[in-house]
Scaffold this motif. Structure first.
Motif, PDB file in Angstrom:
ATOM      1  N   SER A   1       0.866  -1.192   0.000  1.00  0.00           N
ATOM      2  CA  SER A   1       0.000   0.000   0.000  1.00  0.00           C
ATOM      3  C   SER A   1       0.898   1.236   0.000  1.00  0.00           C
ATOM      4  O   SER A   1       1.775   1.353   0.864  1.00  0.00           O
ATOM      5  CB  SER A   1      -0.891  -0.009   1.251  1.00  0.00           C
ATOM      6  OG  SER A   1      -1.272   1.308   1.591  1.00  0.00           O
ATOM      7  N   THR A   2       0.686   2.113  -0.942  1.00  0.00           N
ATOM      8  CA  THR A   2       1.528   3.322  -0.997  1.00  0.00           C
ATOM      9  C   THR A   2       1.293   4.191   0.248  1.00  0.00           C
ATOM     10  O   THR A   2       2.229   4.807   0.766  1.00  0.00           O
ATOM     11  CB  THR A   2       1.259   4.136  -2.275  1.00  0.00           C
ATOM     12  OG1 THR A   2      -0.155   4.333  -2.411  1.00  0.00           O
ATOM     13  CG2 THR A   2       1.799   3.454  -3.508  1.00  0.00           C
TER      14      THR A   2
ATOM     15  N   GLN B   1       0.077  -2.165  -6.884  1.00  0.00           N
ATOM     16  CA  GLN B   1      -0.209  -2.137  -5.448  1.00  0.00           C
ATOM     17  C   GLN B   1      -1.008  -3.392  -5.115  1.00  0.00           C
ATOM     18  O   GLN B   1      -2.086  -3.616  -5.679  1.00  0.00           O
ATOM     19  CB  GLN B   1      -0.995  -0.876  -5.113  1.00  0.00           C
ATOM     20  CG  GLN B   1      -1.386  -0.768  -3.651  1.00  0.00           C
ATOM     21  CD  GLN B   1      -2.088   0.542  -3.335  1.00  0.00           C
ATOM     22  OE1 GLN B   1      -1.499   1.426  -2.744  1.00  0.00           O
ATOM     23  NE2 GLN B   1      -3.336   0.660  -3.730  1.00  0.00           N
TER      24      GLN B   1
ATOM     25  N   GLY C   1      -3.955  -2.664  -1.460  1.00  0.00           N
ATOM     26  CA  GLY C   1      -4.427  -1.294  -1.289  1.00  0.00           C
ATOM     27  C   GLY C   1      -5.552  -1.216  -0.269  1.00  0.00           C
ATOM     28  O   GLY C   1      -6.389  -2.117  -0.190  1.00  0.00           O
ATOM     29  N   VAL C   2      -5.544  -0.130   0.491  1.00  0.00           N
ATOM     30  CA  VAL C   2      -6.602   0.047   1.492  1.00  0.00           C
ATOM     31  C   VAL C   2      -7.559   1.145   1.045  1.00  0.00           C
ATOM     32  O   VAL C   2      -7.154   2.159   0.468  1.00  0.00           O
ATOM     33  CB  VAL C   2      -6.032   0.384   2.899  1.00  0.00           C
ATOM     34  CG1 VAL C   2      -5.479  -0.850   3.560  1.00  0.00           C
ATOM     35  CG2 VAL C   2      -5.002   1.488   2.838  1.00  0.00           C
ATOM     36  N   GLY C   3      -8.821   0.906   1.323  1.00  0.00           N
ATOM     37  CA  GLY C   3      -9.844   1.884   1.003  1.00  0.00           C
ATOM     38  C   GLY C   3     -10.491   2.397   2.267  1.00  0.00           C
ATOM     39  O   GLY C   3     -10.029   2.109   3.380  1.00  0.00           O
TER      40      GLY C   3
ATOM     41  N   TRP D   1      -8.782  -1.870  -1.586  1.00  0.00           N
ATOM     42  CA  TRP D   1      -8.833  -1.156  -2.863  1.00  0.00           C
ATOM     43  C   TRP D   1      -8.117  -2.046  -3.871  1.00  0.00           C
ATOM     44  O   TRP D   1      -6.906  -2.268  -3.783  1.00  0.00           O
ATOM     45  CB  TRP D   1      -8.159   0.217  -2.758  1.00  0.00           C
ATOM     46  CG  TRP D   1      -8.000   0.891  -4.097  1.00  0.00           C
ATOM     47  CD1 TRP D   1      -6.858   0.932  -4.852  1.00  0.00           C
ATOM     48  CD2 TRP D   1      -8.997   1.611  -4.837  1.00  0.00           C
ATOM     49  NE1 TRP D   1      -7.090   1.632  -6.015  1.00  0.00           N
ATOM     50  CE2 TRP D   1      -8.389   2.056  -6.029  1.00  0.00           C
ATOM     51  CE3 TRP D   1     -10.339   1.909  -4.605  1.00  0.00           C
ATOM     52  CZ2 TRP D   1      -9.077   2.793  -6.996  1.00  0.00           C
ATOM     53  CZ3 TRP D   1     -11.028   2.643  -5.573  1.00  0.00           C
ATOM     54  CH2 TRP D   1     -10.396   3.075  -6.741  1.00  0.00           C
TER      55      TRP D   1
ATOM     56  N   ALA E   1      -1.558   3.852  -8.182  1.00  0.00           N
ATOM     57  CA  ALA E   1      -1.665   4.155  -6.743  1.00  0.00           C
ATOM     58  C   ALA E   1      -0.662   5.259  -6.453  1.00  0.00           C
ATOM     59  O   ALA E   1       0.520   5.128  -6.763  1.00  0.00           O
ATOM     60  CB  ALA E   1      -1.346   2.915  -5.924  1.00  0.00           C
ATOM     61  N   LEU E   2      -1.159   6.329  -5.881  1.00  0.00           N
ATOM     62  CA  LEU E   2      -0.291   7.483  -5.669  1.00  0.00           C
ATOM     63  C   LEU E   2      -0.600   8.087  -4.293  1.00  0.00           C
ATOM     64  O   LEU E   2      -1.759   8.358  -3.988  1.00  0.00           O
ATOM     65  CB  LEU E   2      -0.584   8.491  -6.781  1.00  0.00           C
ATOM     66  CG  LEU E   2       0.232   9.751  -6.889  1.00  0.00           C
ATOM     67  CD1 LEU E   2       0.453  10.078  -8.368  1.00  0.00           C
ATOM     68  CD2 LEU E   2      -0.482  10.925  -6.243  1.00  0.00           C
TER      69      LEU E   2
ATOM     70  N   ASN F   1     -15.542  10.673  -1.038  1.00  0.00           N
ATOM     71  CA  ASN F   1     -14.173  10.590  -1.566  1.00  0.00           C
ATOM     72  C   ASN F   1     -14.056   9.934  -2.931  1.00  0.00           C
ATOM     73  O   ASN F   1     -13.011   9.393  -3.254  1.00  0.00           O
ATOM     74  CB  ASN F   1     -13.289   9.815  -0.573  1.00  0.00           C
ATOM     75  CG  ASN F   1     -13.639   8.345  -0.566  1.00  0.00           C
ATOM     76  OD1 ASN F   1     -14.763   7.989  -0.907  1.00  0.00           O
ATOM     77  ND2 ASN F   1     -12.704   7.504  -0.235  1.00  0.00           N
TER      78      ASN F   1
ATOM     79  N   LYS G   1     -17.222   5.067 -10.839  1.00  0.00           N
ATOM     80  CA  LYS G   1     -16.049   5.476 -10.053  1.00  0.00           C
ATOM     81  C   LYS G   1     -14.751   5.283 -10.841  1.00  0.00           C
ATOM     82  O   LYS G   1     -14.438   4.174 -11.271  1.00  0.00           O
ATOM     83  CB  LYS G   1     -16.015   4.650  -8.762  1.00  0.00           C
ATOM     84  CG  LYS G   1     -14.871   4.983  -7.822  1.00  0.00           C
ATOM     85  CD  LYS G   1     -15.176   4.429  -6.435  1.00  0.00           C
ATOM     86  CE  LYS G   1     -14.008   4.578  -5.487  1.00  0.00           C
ATOM     87  NZ  LYS G   1     -14.375   4.289  -4.095  1.00  0.00           N
TER      88      LYS G   1
ATOM     89  N   ILE H   1     -10.181   8.120  -2.891  1.00  0.00           N
ATOM     90  CA  ILE H   1      -9.201   8.935  -2.154  1.00  0.00           C
ATOM     91  C   ILE H   1      -9.233   8.516  -0.690  1.00  0.00           C
ATOM     92  O   ILE H   1     -10.312   8.324  -0.116  1.00  0.00           O
ATOM     93  CB  ILE H   1      -9.573  10.429  -2.289  1.00  0.00           C
ATOM     94  CG1 ILE H   1      -9.469  10.847  -3.753  1.00  0.00           C
ATOM     95  CG2 ILE H   1      -8.704  11.318  -1.393  1.00  0.00           C
ATOM     96  CD1 ILE H   1     -10.311  12.048  -4.105  1.00  0.00           C
TER      97      ILE H   1
ATOM     98  N   GLY I   1      -3.872   9.394  -0.200  1.00  0.00           N
ATOM     99  CA  GLY I   1      -3.640   8.466  -1.301  1.00  0.00           C
ATOM    100  C   GLY I   1      -4.779   8.514  -2.305  1.00  0.00           C
ATOM    101  O   GLY I   1      -5.942   8.700  -1.939  1.00  0.00           O
TER     102      GLY I   1
ATOM    103  N   GLY J   1      -6.272   6.309  -5.610  1.00  0.00           N
ATOM    104  CA  GLY J   1      -6.255   5.164  -6.512  1.00  0.00           C
ATOM    105  C   GLY J   1      -6.996   5.570  -7.770  1.00  0.00           C
ATOM    106  O   GLY J   1      -8.172   5.958  -7.697  1.00  0.00           O
TER     107      GLY J   1
HETATM  108  C1  BTN Z   1     -11.796   4.275  -1.402  1.00  0.00           C
HETATM  109  O1  BTN Z   1     -12.414   4.498  -2.439  1.00  0.00           O
HETATM  110  O2  BTN Z   1     -12.274   3.588  -0.490  1.00  0.00           O
HETATM  111  C2  BTN Z   1     -10.448   4.887  -1.227  1.00  0.00           C
HETATM  112  C3  BTN Z   1      -9.413   4.153  -2.038  1.00  0.00           C
HETATM  113  C4  BTN Z   1      -8.028   4.735  -1.865  1.00  0.00           C
HETATM  114  C5  BTN Z   1      -6.987   3.891  -2.577  1.00  0.00           C
HETATM  115  C6  BTN Z   1      -5.650   4.566  -2.590  1.00  0.00           C
HETATM  116  S1  BTN Z   1      -4.544   3.819  -3.740  1.00  0.00           S
HETATM  117  C7  BTN Z   1      -3.225   4.762  -3.105  1.00  0.00           C
HETATM  118  C8  BTN Z   1      -3.384   4.741  -1.602  1.00  0.00           C
HETATM  119  N1  BTN Z   1      -2.806   3.538  -1.038  1.00  0.00           N
HETATM  120  C9  BTN Z   1      -3.723   2.779  -0.464  1.00  0.00           C
HETATM  121  O3  BTN Z   1      -3.493   1.679   0.097  1.00  0.00           O
HETATM  122  N2  BTN Z   1      -4.950   3.333  -0.581  1.00  0.00           N
HETATM  123  C10 BTN Z   1      -4.879   4.582  -1.280  1.00  0.00           C
END
Ligand code: BTN
Length: 255
Positions: free
Chosen positions: A22-23, A44, A47-49, A55, A64-65, A111, A119, A123, A136, A138
Motif C-alpha cells: 500500500s503506498t 499495489q 491497497g486500502v480503502g 482497494w 496508486a499514488l 471521496n 467510479k 481517495i 492516497g 487510486g
Molecule cells: C476508497 O475508495 O475507499 C479509497 C481508495 C483509496 C486507494 C488509494 S490507492 C493509493 C493509496 N494507497 C492505499 O493503500 N490506498 C490509497
C-alpha cells in the motif's frame, strides 16, 4: 509504454515502486519527510480503502499514488475537521484535472471521483501521527471493461485517455492544483475552494440513502456540506442530519 511519469520538479521526493502493498502504508512507515513527498506504483497488492475495505487495482492498469504533505503544505494547527475536508479538496483538484479529457466528471461524497456516474478514483486521507498527513489516490487508468474491479467502476482509458503523455499532463495538472490549494489553505479554506468543492459534488441536491458504519440507515436529501466536510442530509421529517462517516447511494426518482 513508459510507466514512470516525470513529477520530480513538483515535490521534494518522488519514489516509483515496482510493487508495494500500500503506498499510503509505505509512506507512513518511512521516517517523517522534511518536504513533500510522493510514492507511486502501478502494482499495489494490498491497497486500502475507506472503512477498512480493500482497494483492488489490477497491476499495470491502475495508478496508486500517495502524497505526504510537507511543512509548507500542512495546515496550521490542523484539527479533526481536516480529515473530512482534505479528501474533498483532493477530489476537487482531481476532478478539474480529469476535466481535461472528459466533461462528465463529478464527485460523490465523501471521496469518490466519477466519470459518467461510475467510479474512476478513490481517495483516502490518513493521519498516522499528529504532525503527519498522507493522502492516497487510486486512479483507474488503462483498465479495459473486462478488467474493472466492479461494474460501478470505470477508467480514464474508457473515457478518452490515449497515451502516457496525456496521463502525465493530467497528473501534473492535478498535483500542481493540489499543491497550490493546500498552500493557500494552511490557515483556512477559502470561499473559492469551498465553491469548487460544492460545484463538483454531484451528491448535493440528490436524494440519498445513507448507510452508517454501525449498519443504521437514513434516507433524505443531501442539502450541503459543513465546515468539516460532513454531509448534511435532510430527512422526511425535515430534520437535518450531519453525516461524518458512512456510505451513501445516490437515489434516482426519489426526492
Ligand atoms: C476508497 O475508495 O475507499 C479509497 C481508495 C483509496 C486507494 C488509494 S490507492 C493509493 C493509496 N494507497 C492505499 O493503500 N490506498 C490509497
Amino acid at each position: 509504454m513508459d510507466s514512470v511519469l516525470y513529477l520530480d520538479d513538483l515535490v521534494d521526493q518522488v519514489d516509483w515502486l515496482d510493487q508495494v502493498a500500500s503506498t499510503n502504508h509505505y509512506l507512513a512507515q518511512q521516517p517523517p519527510s522534511l518536504g513533500s513527498r510522493v510514492v507511486a506504483s502501478w502494482n499495489q497488492t494490498q491497497g486500502v480503502g475507506r472503512m477498512g475495505r480493500a482497494w483492488v487495482s489490477p497491476p499495470g492498469g491502475s495508478l496508486a499514488l500517495s502524497v505526504e504533505l510537507g511543512p509548507s503544505l500542512m495546515p496550521v494547527g490542523h484539527s479533526d475537521t481536516w480529515r473530512g475536508v482534505l479528501p474533498l479538496m483532493v477530489g476537487s483538484e482531481l476532478l478539474q484535472a480529469i476535466g481535461t479529457i472528459s466533461d462528465d466528471v463529478s464527485m460523490k461524497w465523501p471521496n469518490d471521483v466519477h466519470i459518467g456516474g461510475k467510479k474512476v478514483a478513490g481517495i483516502l486521507g490518513e493521519i498516522p501521527s499528529a504532525s503527519r498527513v498522507i493522502v492516497g489516490v487510486g486512479l483507474n487508468v488503462w483498465l479495459e471493461d473486462d478488467q474493472l474491479p466492479t461494474p460501478q467502476s470505470t477508467s480514464l482509458a474508457l473515457h478518452g485517455l490515449e497515451n502516457p503523455k496525456q496521463l502525465e499532463t493530467l497528473i501534473r495538472t492535478f498535483l500542481t492544483g493540489l499543491i497550490t490549494t493546500l498552500q493557500n489553505s494552511r490557515e483556512n479554506v477559502s470561499p473559492a475552494i469551498w465553491e469548487s468543492i460544492r460545484g463538483a459534488l454531484a451528491t448535493l441536491g440528490c436524494a440519498v440513502q445513507v448507510s452508517y458504519p454501525d449498519g443504521r440507515g437514513l434516507r433524505g436529501l443531501a442539502v450541503d456540506i459543513d465546515h468539516a466536510g460532513c454531509l448534511l442530509v435532510k430527512s422526511e421529517n425535515a430534520e437535518t442530519h450531519t453525516i461524518s462517516a458512512g456510505d451513501i447511494e445516490h437515489l434516482r426518482g426519489v426526492s
